[in-house]
Design a protein around this motif. Structure first.
Motif, PDB file in Angstrom:
ATOM      1  N   LEU A   1      -2.815  49.899  15.719  1.00 19.16           N
ATOM      2  CA  LEU A   1      -4.239  49.946  16.021  1.00 19.16           C
ATOM      3  C   LEU A   1      -4.643  48.726  16.835  1.00 19.16           C
ATOM      4  CD1 LEU A   1      -5.537  50.904  12.454  1.00 19.16           C
ATOM      5  CD2 LEU A   1      -4.769  52.438  14.293  1.00 19.16           C
ATOM      6  N   ALA A   2      -5.573  48.965  17.737  1.00 19.79           N
ATOM      7  CA  ALA A   2      -6.244  47.861  18.432  1.00 19.79           C
ATOM      8  C   ALA A   2      -7.689  47.903  17.960  1.00 19.79           C
ATOM      9  CB  ALA A   2      -6.144  48.024  19.944  1.00 19.79           C
ATOM     10  N   PRO A   3      -8.024  47.178  16.882  1.00 18.58           N
ATOM     11  CA  PRO A   3      -9.357  47.301  16.281  1.00 18.58           C
ATOM     12  C   PRO A   3     -10.433  46.714  17.182  1.00 18.58           C
ATOM     13  CG  PRO A   3      -8.117  45.559  15.198  1.00 18.58           C
ATOM     14  CD  PRO A   3      -7.174  46.226  16.149  1.00 18.58           C
ATOM     15  N   ALA A   4     -11.428  47.544  17.517  1.00  8.60           N
ATOM     16  CA  ALA A   4     -12.480  47.127  18.435  1.00  8.60           C
ATOM     17  C   ALA A   4     -13.647  46.518  17.667  1.00  8.60           C
ATOM     18  CB  ALA A   4     -12.963  48.317  19.254  1.00  8.60           C
ATOM     19  N   GLY A   5     -14.374  45.635  18.339  1.00 12.94           N
ATOM     20  CA  GLY A   5     -15.563  45.030  17.758  1.00 12.94           C
ATOM     21  C   GLY A   5     -15.994  43.834  18.575  1.00 12.94           C
ATOM     22  N   PHE A   6     -17.294  43.546  18.542  1.00 16.67           N
ATOM     23  CA  PHE A   6     -17.818  42.397  19.287  1.00 16.67           C
ATOM     24  C   PHE A   6     -17.689  41.096  18.500  1.00 16.67           C
ATOM     25  CE2 PHE A   6     -20.133  46.046  21.087  1.00 16.67           C
ATOM     26  CZ  PHE A   6     -19.794  45.893  22.413  1.00 16.67           C
ATOM     27  N   THR A   7     -17.469  41.214  17.192  1.00 20.76           N
ATOM     28  CA  THR A   7     -17.330  40.034  16.341  1.00 20.76           C
ATOM     29  C   THR A   7     -16.058  40.158  15.521  1.00 20.76           C
ATOM     30  OG1 THR A   7     -18.505  40.969  14.439  1.00 20.76           O
ATOM     31  CG2 THR A   7     -19.850  39.893  16.165  1.00 20.76           C
ATOM     32  N   LEU A   8     -15.639  39.047  14.936  1.00 17.77           N
ATOM     33  CA  LEU A   8     -14.470  39.079  14.073  1.00 17.77           C
ATOM     34  C   LEU A   8     -14.721  39.983  12.871  1.00 17.77           C
ATOM     35  CD1 LEU A   8     -11.700  38.142  13.104  1.00 17.77           C
ATOM     36  CD2 LEU A   8     -12.790  36.092  12.161  1.00 17.77           C
ATOM     37  N   ASP A   9     -15.912  39.922  12.296  1.00 19.60           N
ATOM     38  CA  ASP A   9     -16.219  40.763  11.136  1.00 19.60           C
ATOM     39  C   ASP A   9     -16.076  42.241  11.477  1.00 19.60           C
ATOM     40  OD1 ASP A   9     -16.682  38.574   9.554  1.00 19.60           O
ATOM     41  OD2 ASP A   9     -18.865  38.647   9.725  1.00 19.60           O
ATOM     42  N   GLU A  10     -16.508  42.640  12.670  1.00 18.30           N
ATOM     43  CA  GLU A  10     -16.393  44.038  13.070  1.00 18.30           C
ATOM     44  C   GLU A  10     -14.934  44.442  13.250  1.00 18.30           C
ATOM     45  OE1 GLU A  10     -20.634  44.635  15.460  1.00 18.30           O
ATOM     46  OE2 GLU A  10     -18.802  44.198  16.585  1.00 18.30           O
ATOM     47  N   ARG A  11     -14.132  43.563  13.805  1.00 17.11           N
ATOM     48  CA  ARG A  11     -12.714  43.881  13.991  1.00 17.11           C
ATOM     49  C   ARG A  11     -11.985  43.945  12.647  1.00 17.11           C
ATOM     50  NH1 ARG A  11      -9.900  39.983  17.936  1.00 17.11           N
ATOM     51  NH2 ARG A  11      -8.373  41.674  18.094  1.00 17.11           N
ATOM     52  N   ILE A  12     -12.341  43.062  11.723  1.00 13.97           N
ATOM     53  CA  ILE A  12     -11.749  43.098  10.391  1.00 13.97           C
ATOM     54  C   ILE A  12     -12.150  44.385   9.672  1.00 13.97           C
ATOM     55  CG2 ILE A  12     -11.771  42.029   8.100  1.00 13.97           C
ATOM     56  CD1 ILE A  12     -10.059  40.490  10.054  1.00 13.97           C
ATOM     57  N   ALA A  13     -13.414  44.776   9.818  1.00  9.11           N
ATOM     58  CA  ALA A  13     -13.874  46.024   9.195  1.00  9.11           C
ATOM     59  C   ALA A  13     -13.106  47.217   9.751  1.00  9.11           C
ATOM     60  CB  ALA A  13     -15.375  46.195   9.423  1.00  9.11           C
ATOM     61  N   ALA A  14     -12.866  47.224  11.061  1.00 10.50           N
ATOM     62  CA  ALA A  14     -12.096  48.306  11.671  1.00 10.50           C
ATOM     63  C   ALA A  14     -10.659  48.313  11.150  1.00 10.50           C
ATOM     64  CB  ALA A  14     -12.116  48.168  13.184  1.00 10.50           C
ATOM     65  N   LEU A  15     -10.104  47.138  10.969  1.00 12.27           N
ATOM     66  CA  LEU A  15      -8.737  47.016  10.450  1.00 12.27           C
ATOM     67  C   LEU A  15      -8.653  47.581   9.041  1.00 12.27           C
ATOM     68  CD1 LEU A  15      -6.069  45.664  11.528  1.00 12.27           C
ATOM     69  CD2 LEU A  15      -6.686  43.698  10.123  1.00 12.27           C
ATOM     70  N   ARG A  16      -9.630  47.220   8.210  1.00 10.80           N
ATOM     71  CA  ARG A  16      -9.649  47.720   6.835  1.00 10.80           C
ATOM     72  C   ARG A  16      -9.879  49.226   6.808  1.00 10.80           C
ATOM     73  NH1 ARG A  16     -13.375  42.718   4.507  1.00 10.80           N
ATOM     74  NH2 ARG A  16     -11.689  41.144   4.475  1.00 10.80           N
ATOM     75  N   ALA A  17     -10.707  49.711   7.739  1.00 10.69           N
ATOM     76  CA  ALA A  17     -10.940  51.149   7.822  1.00 10.69           C
ATOM     77  C   ALA A  17      -9.658  51.902   8.159  1.00 10.69           C
ATOM     78  CB  ALA A  17     -12.011  51.446   8.864  1.00 10.69           C
ATOM     79  N   GLY A  18      -8.846  51.322   9.023  1.00 13.02           N
ATOM     80  CA  GLY A  18      -7.572  51.939   9.365  1.00 13.02           C
ATOM     81  C   GLY A  18      -6.673  52.071   8.149  1.00 13.02           C
ATOM     82  N   SER A  19      -6.619  51.017   7.345  1.00 13.95           N
ATOM     83  CA  SER A  19      -5.805  51.049   6.135  1.00 13.95           C
ATOM     84  C   SER A  19      -6.338  52.077   5.143  1.00 13.95           C
ATOM     85  CB  SER A  19      -5.793  49.650   5.502  1.00 13.95           C
ATOM     86  OG  SER A  19      -4.953  49.610   4.380  1.00 13.95           O
ATOM     87  N   GLU A  20      -7.667  52.127   5.003  1.00 15.38           N
ATOM     88  CA  GLU A  20      -8.279  53.097   4.095  1.00 15.38           C
ATOM     89  C   GLU A  20      -8.051  54.527   4.588  1.00 15.38           C
ATOM     90  OE1 GLU A  20     -12.681  54.253   2.232  1.00 15.38           O
ATOM     91  OE2 GLU A  20     -12.436  52.429   3.425  1.00 15.38           O
ATOM     92  N   ALA A  21      -8.164  54.724   5.897  1.00 14.20           N
ATOM     93  CA  ALA A  21      -7.962  56.059   6.455  1.00 14.20           C
ATOM     94  C   ALA A  21      -6.548  56.557   6.205  1.00 14.20           C
ATOM     95  CB  ALA A  21      -8.262  56.040   7.951  1.00 14.20           C
ATOM     96  N   LEU A  22      -5.568  55.676   6.323  1.00 13.48           N
ATOM     97  CA  LEU A  22      -4.180  56.069   6.073  1.00 13.48           C
ATOM     98  C   LEU A  22      -4.006  56.554   4.639  1.00 13.48           C
ATOM     99  CD1 LEU A  22      -1.430  55.955   7.724  1.00 13.48           C
ATOM    100  CD2 LEU A  22      -0.898  53.978   6.292  1.00 13.48           C
ATOM    101  N   GLU A  23      -4.649  55.883   3.705  1.00  7.50           N
ATOM    102  CA  GLU A  23      -4.569  56.294   2.306  1.00  7.50           C
ATOM    103  C   GLU A  23      -5.269  57.643   2.100  1.00  7.50           C
ATOM    104  OE1 GLU A  23      -5.920  53.300  -0.358  1.00  7.50           O
ATOM    105  OE2 GLU A  23      -4.491  51.781   0.333  1.00  7.50           O
ATOM    106  N   ARG A  24      -6.455  57.823   2.689  1.00  8.16           N
ATOM    107  CA  ARG A  24      -7.187  59.088   2.537  1.00  8.16           C
ATOM    108  C   ARG A  24      -6.412  60.248   3.157  1.00  8.16           C
ATOM    109  NH1 ARG A  24     -13.721  58.156   3.340  1.00  8.16           N
ATOM    110  NH2 ARG A  24     -13.880  56.246   2.090  1.00  8.16           N
ATOM    111  N   ALA A  25      -5.654  59.941   4.191  1.00  6.04           N
ATOM    112  CA  ALA A  25      -4.847  60.978   4.840  1.00  6.04           C
ATOM    113  C   ALA A  25      -3.595  61.325   4.028  1.00  6.04           C
ATOM    114  CB  ALA A  25      -4.451  60.535   6.238  1.00  6.04           C
ATOM    115  N   GLY A  26      -3.305  60.533   2.994  1.00  8.05           N
ATOM    116  CA  GLY A  26      -2.112  60.762   2.196  1.00  8.05           C
ATOM    117  C   GLY A  26      -0.842  60.338   2.887  1.00  8.05           C
ATOM    118  N   LEU A  27      -0.958  59.376   3.818  1.00  7.60           N
ATOM    119  CA  LEU A  27       0.192  58.960   4.627  1.00  7.60           C
ATOM    120  C   LEU A  27       0.708  57.586   4.262  1.00  7.60           C
ATOM    121  CD1 LEU A  27      -1.137  60.210   8.080  1.00  7.60           C
ATOM    122  CD2 LEU A  27       0.617  61.314   6.674  1.00  7.60           C
ATOM    123  N   ALA A  28       0.018  56.900   3.354  1.00  7.25           N
ATOM    124  CA  ALA A  28       0.397  55.519   3.016  1.00  7.25           C
ATOM    125  C   ALA A  28       1.685  55.499   2.202  1.00  7.25           C
ATOM    126  CB  ALA A  28      -0.734  54.862   2.234  1.00  7.25           C
TER     127      ALA A  28
END
Length: 351
Positions: free
Chosen positions: A324-351
């Motif tokens: 993933l290349a997490p997008a965001g204008f601030t560090l907090d936004e990029r970190i949130a995108a990173l965490r969302a990616g990890s959460e999405a993988l779990e919800r997809a049952g792929l973790a």
């Protein structure tokens, strides 16, 4: 399916944030952190910096440019990084493009497939720590008729086999990558078109080598922008300049591999219009001409649930790792995108 992150190029004004993103990815259990190089920051220095300040995450070159280094030097760098990182290095290679190869390095951009094959053979041989001799079309080691003699690598890599990836887009390059590498680094992949644009060529290459795709890492990078599903069109618009740069401005009018990929995905007319406008200096017009569907198919946009659904599509299409290349204008936004990616993988049952 494993997740990685791609920091792109260093020195773009987000260096401190990039390190924080890499450290958070390490904490979240992401598998690898890639760094790129073109004609600014070099990847090796960045990767040593990241490796020194993380604990578990692999570090990978995406990519070391083949015209930038002699193959034996790449073997030295790979062995050193693997040793310093305690076995966390992945070697990604690519030929770059004609403008960078000839304009920046002064290396003729010809016969890229043959050069890549010889380069990989020399790197692999050097890293076995046997005395290095090689007779090829593009490299001969030692040089004949001179004082050189076969030498062997004095550094001991942490592992006997360092994973080797090749950045590949075109059909012939993909087939060769399947034959000679451990993984393929992909960009602008569409799950809906992955079989006909990518997987079938990788599979053919594996068959040439007497292997299957089992154990081969199909590894694309995708930008990720977190938001509401109703705002997907707005999220997609943030990637218009990025997509236009690659489809319209990477390489020359005749040698733009990303433009050719967009055409193979069914966007022939749009790809031609984007390139024409971009090369004429109309970057805004080129960005505006990018179809929404092209952006949406090659990025992860929207809510965690929408991103999870897209991850399922990529896994079903044959992707084994997703950076993933997490997008965001601030560090907090990029970190949130990173965490969302990890959460999405779990919800997809792929973790």
């Amino acid at each position: 399916m494993q997740l990685g992150i791609n920091l792109g190029y260093w020195g773009a004004g987000m260096d401190a944030d990039n390190l924080a993103v890499a450290q958070e990815a390490d904490r979240l259990g992401y598998s690898v952190c890639w760094a790129a190089e073109a004609y600014g920051s070099d990847a090796a220095t960045v990767l040593s910096w990241v490796a020194a300040q993380t604990e578990r995450i692999d570090v990978g070159s995406a990519i070391f440019q083949i015209p930038a280094r002699q193959p034996a030097m790449t073997a030295m760098t790979a062995a050193t990084l693997d040793s310093l990182s305690h076995g966390r290095f992945r070697l990604g290679l690519g030929v770059s493009g004609p403008q960078v190869s000839e304009g920046w390095y002064g290396v003729k951009f010809d016969k890229p497939l043959a050069r890549t094959r010889e380069y990989v053979e020399i790197v692999r041989k050097a890293m076995t720590r046997e005395r290095l001799s090689y007779e090829g079309t593009h490299w001969t080691l030692p040089l004949p008729g001179g004082p050189g003699k076969p030498l062997k690598l004095t550094v001991h890599p942490e592992r006997e086999h360092i994973p080797l990836y090749i950045a590949a887009i075109g059909p012939r390059n993909l087939e060769q990558t399947g034959e000679i590498a451990d993984g393929a680094l992909l960009i602008f992949p569409s799950a809906a078109h992955l079989e006909e644009t990518t997987i079938k060529y990788l599979r053919a290459g594996r068959e040439k080598a007497g292997k299957t795709l089992e154990g081969f890492d199909v590894h694309p990078t995708l930008p990720l922008a977190l938001g509401e599903d109703k705002d997907v069109a707005t999220l997609a618009d943030t990637f218009r300049p990025y997509t236009a740069l690659y489809v319209g401005g990477m390489g020359s009018a005749k040698q733009n591999f990303y433009n050719q990929l967009a055409q193979r995905m069914g966007f022939e007319a749009a790809a031609a219009e984007v390139q024409e406008k971009y090369l004429a200096g109309d970057k805004q017009g080129a960005a505006a001409a990018i179809p929404h569907d092209l952006i949406d198919q090659t990025t992860l946009l929207g809510s965690v649930d929408r991103i999870a659904d897209r991850m399922k599509e990529y896994a079903a299409a044959g992707v084994t790792s997703l950076s993933l290349a997490p997008a965001g204008f601030t560090l907090d936004e990029r970190i949130a995108a990173l965490r969302a990616g990890s959460e999405a993988l779990e919800r997809a049952g792929l973790a």
